[in-house]
Enzyme design. Structure first.
Site, short mmCIF file in Angstrom:
data_model
loop_
_atom_site.label_atom_id
_atom_site.label_comp_id
_atom_site.label_asym_id
_atom_site.label_seq_id
_atom_site.Cartn_x
_atom_site.Cartn_y
_atom_site.Cartn_z
N HIS A 172 0.86 -1.19 0.00
CA HIS A 172 0.00 0.00 0.00
C HIS A 172 0.89 1.24 0.00
O HIS A 172 1.46 1.60 -1.02
CB HIS A 172 -0.95 -0.05 1.20
CG HIS A 172 -2.05 0.97 1.18
ND1 HIS A 172 -2.24 1.85 0.14
CD2 HIS A 172 -3.03 1.25 2.10
CE1 HIS A 172 -3.29 2.61 0.40
NE2 HIS A 172 -3.78 2.28 1.58
N HIS A 223 -2.61 -1.49 -11.79
CA HIS A 223 -3.44 -1.00 -10.69
C HIS A 223 -4.73 -1.80 -10.68
O HIS A 223 -5.24 -2.21 -11.72
CB HIS A 223 -3.74 0.50 -10.87
CG HIS A 223 -4.32 1.14 -9.64
ND1 HIS A 223 -5.66 1.12 -9.37
CD2 HIS A 223 -3.72 1.79 -8.60
CE1 HIS A 223 -5.88 1.76 -8.23
NE2 HIS A 223 -4.72 2.16 -7.74
N ASP A 281 2.60 5.32 -7.62
CA ASP A 281 3.89 5.06 -6.99
C ASP A 281 5.05 5.09 -7.97
O ASP A 281 6.20 5.22 -7.55
CB ASP A 281 3.85 3.70 -6.28
CG ASP A 281 2.80 3.65 -5.20
OD1 ASP A 281 2.84 4.52 -4.32
OD2 ASP A 281 1.94 2.77 -5.25
#
Length: 331
Positions: A172, A223, A281
């Site tokens: 996460h 994702h 990210d």
């Protein structure tokens, strides 16, 4: 709707009023022996319960007060915790700089960490990162954790500490560290950063579990929700290019090639036609690094942004008509 200038000004005033929190108190509640800033942040949030004169009241007005105080204090707690960490663990000089009420949250955070060693663009980039990472729909693990715990009518500090524990996980909030470490590895292993054939060869070895950490993953690509594109990543890609130009970091183009070739290789291996895209990210860690922020606070900065989303969801969970305790079932 987007807030107008008067609303923004009023909100900033509220943040400034609640920002200081007695500095000796913050230093007192930070565990001087701690080495993980996320754990220190969680402990500090739980400790704040004892300094709240009305901690268990879940009325809307009290939740708003607690939310604004948490948003205002997170930057100070994280900056102080890191400064103490770098002194006690790394043996470096200890600097404690009090927040400046004339600065924004992003500017204050950089000031407390780096004094005046940051540029206007650094502050603007961090400000935009905080906005982009504040929330994205409520379907993420840490926000769901906050909503689940809030549905039990527990206090704000217990609920937010649970969210911090969720965000800490490498799948996460810690994912950008996985990406930046992979990026440093690729910079060493690939000799010609402009050679797509060499890039493809090494990325293929990674996907075959023959190279790097042998997980078969290219971190930062893919994702669970976004497919055609992650709108946050699209914006960060643009920001990364702007900041790289100021810093003279030519690795920006190399990172873009890794994204391009990695998506192509992953898509070719998939049996489904579901598109693959870079996620948030993929670029956030690179931007943090260019700003000059250490890895130890990458995930805490994510928490500093996401506290806005967490508190907003908590208020909705507790004040939406007909809400009951969330009781998930396992298959």
């Amino acid at each position: 709707k987007l807030p107008d200038k008067e609303e923004l000004s009023a909100f900033q005033s509220l943040l400034n009023e609640n920002m200081p929190l007695d500095h000796r108190t913050i230093v007192h509640i930070i565990d001087l022996e701690g080495t993980d800033i996320m754990n220190i942040l969680a402990r500090c949030v739980l400790e704040m319960y004892t300094f709240d004169s009305n901690p268990d009241d879940i009325s809307r007005d009290n939740l708003m007060r607690q939310s604004i105080e948490l948003i205002a204090k997170f930057p100070t707690i994280i900056a102080y915790a890191y400064n103490i960490y770098r002194h006690s663990v790394q043996g470096r000089s200890l600097h404690i700089r009090h927040p400046n009420e004339n600065l924004s949250i992003a500017e204050n955070f950089l000031y407390m960490l780096k004094h005046d060693n940051y540029t206007e663009l650094d502050a603007r980039m961090l400000d935009l990162l905080l906005i982009i990472q504040a929330e994205h729909g409520g379907g993420n693990n840490s926000t769901f954790t906050v909503r689940v715990t809030s549905s039990t009518r527990t206090d704000t500090y217990s609920s937010i500490a649970a969210g911090i524990g969720s965000l800490k996980g490498p799948l996460h909030g810690g994912a950008n560290i996985k990406v930046i470490n992979m990026f440093h590895h690729l910079k060493q292993q690939i000799k010609d950063w402009a050679d797509t054939e060499e890039i493809d060869t090494y990325l293929t070895r990674m996907l075959n579990k023959e190279a790097y950490d042998q997980t078969g993953l290219i971190y930062g690509l893919g994702h669970a929700v976004y497919t055609l594109s992650d709108p946050r990543a699209v914006q960060l890609k643009k920001l990364a290019g702007e900041l790289a130009k100021e810093k003279g970091r030519e690795e920006d183009q190399f990172l873009r090639r890794i994204e391009q070739e990695g998506i192509k290789l992953i898509s070719a291996r998939r049996k489904s036609k579901k598109p693959v895209c870079a996620n948030l990210d993929f670029y956030s860690g690179f931007i943090y690094e260019m700003i000059g922020l250490p890895q130890e606070i990458f995930t805490p900065i994510f928490a500093m942004a996401r506290i806005v989303g967490w508190t907003a969801h908590r208020i909705e969970e507790l004040h939406y008509e007909g809400r009951r305790i969330i009781r998930p079932a396992y298959m």
